[in-house]
Design a protein around this motif. Structure first.
Motif: not given
Length: 379
Positions: A227-231, A259-264, A282-290
């Motif tokens: 995964e690119k954002f958190y390794g 992270v899990a939903q982003l990884s999918v 795609p923004e589920i459970n993500l803060h504004t920066d992500m």
């Protein structure tokens, strides 16, 4: 690509015209999932079932020949076929219809489907006949097979089954740019945590007994990644997912939901087989920066078609800024409490026209809040 819908769930009318990427933004219960589902139905039916007509009235001759084939000759078969596809991916066809209406129409560049309140589906083909070069080898027995090169279709088998496969291949030709398709549902945030529990179920055909059959569709296409954002490194063994952080295996339960939903999404982006992603929120459970980062990330994926629904202004703004050819549509409520699509212009500098369903309630709340604060201060 084209998608038109009339009397679809809460949507009175939507007219979506786009190339390879589209974002649909709108409030809750505005019909975003209805649109993503019918996009899957119209553009990805071959992901669900092969189209095998009952009877094909053409003559196949051994050797290489040029044939003119017209899907209009199979509208009755297509009507039955799409009814089954809707049942397997959604529910009874009549449940797509707006309450109080007697029919719903959905259409793309190839065909239109009229769905009536008695659960009938009527398919009408728009496409003109196509000419195809065929190489046919006749054999005995009930089996047939088909393959394709750049300039022809190879068909082998007894004539009747070979002809049915041939028409099935013609439908696939119209949609080959988009298939395979993966439907990435909002429910991925819970489904992923139950991966080992349901993995055996996922790899069997889609069944209509689920409340929302497409919930599990994405799990057929999971692909091992780092995964690119958190390794986080994800691996897949016999359909079962496992995770590593800094070389140490960890249970999926310790991976944050965001992270899990982003990884999918990342797994499906990296899957070289997939041609189209339908991504819900795609923004589920993500803060504004992500939200901004995932908008930028997806905007730079150039080997996938994307049909995206969202609530996020920041995701949409970021995506449009980095990929200015994206089409953006907003679902706006009309006087009849139903919704219609409105194209939001992406300006040359990457900025967007105002998003009414976001900016208007924000402005109303801020004005009310400021007015109340000033009123208290005056006292």
């Amino acid at each position: 690509m084209k998608l038109i819908a009339r009397n679809l769930g809460p949507i009175h009318y939507a007219d979506l015209d786009f190339n390879d990427k589209i974002i649909i933004i709108g409030p809750n219960s505005s019909g975003k999932t209805f649109l993503s589902t019918v996009f899957y139905i119209l553009y990805g039916p071959i992901n669900v079932l092969p189209f095998i007509p009952k009877e094909v009235n053409i003559k196949l001759e051994e050797g290489i020949t040029d044939l003119e084939l017209n899907l209009k000759d199979f509208e009755d078969d297509l009507s039955e076929y799409y009814k089954k596809v809707i049942e397997l991916t959604f529910s009874n066809p009549k449940n797509l219809i707006t309450f109080g209406e007697d029919k719903c129409v959905i259409e793309n560049d190839v065909l239109s489907l009229t769905i009536s309140s008695d659960d009938n589906v009527n398919a009408k083909v728009k496409e003109s006949p196509i000419n195809i070069k065929i190489e046919y080898k006749k054999t005995q027995g009930p089996l047939a097979a088909i393959s394709r090169t750049n300039d022809r279709l190879f068909v082998i088998g007894d004539e009747e089954n070979a002809k049915r496969l041939l028409i099935s291949a013609v439908l696939e030709l119209f949609y080959e740019k988009y298939n395979p398709i993966a439907f990435v549902s909002t429910e991925r945030i819970s489904v992923l945590s139950m991966n080992n529990l349901i993995s055996n179920y996922v790899y069997s055909p889609i069944v209509a007994s689920q409340n929302k059959p497409l919930i599990l569709d994405f799990m057929r296409w999971l692909y091992p990644i780092e995964e690119k954002f958190y390794g986080v490194k994800f691996t897949i063994d016999n359909g079962k997912l496992s995770a590593e952080i800094k070389g140490k295996k960890v249970p999926l339960s310790v991976i944050s939901t965001g992270v899990a939903q982003l990884s999918v999404i990342e797994m499906l982006v990296e899957n070289p087989v997939l041609k189209t992603l339908i991504i819900e929120e795609p923004e589920i459970n993500l803060h504004t920066d992500m939200q901004i980062e995932i908008g930028k990330y997806l905007s730079k994926v150039n080997n996938k078609n994307m049909f995206i629904t969202t609530h996020s202004e920041w995701f949409t703004v970021a995506f449009a800024y980095y990929f200015r050819d994206v089409k953006v549509y907003e679902l706006r409520k009309k006087d009849n409490d139903l919704f219609e699509s409105k194209e939001i212009k992406v300006n040359e500098d990457g900025t967007l026209e105002s998003l009414e369903t976001i900016h208007k309630p924000e402005e109303e709340f801020l004005n009310r809040m400021i007015s109340e604060i000033l009123s208290k201060n005056d006292k």
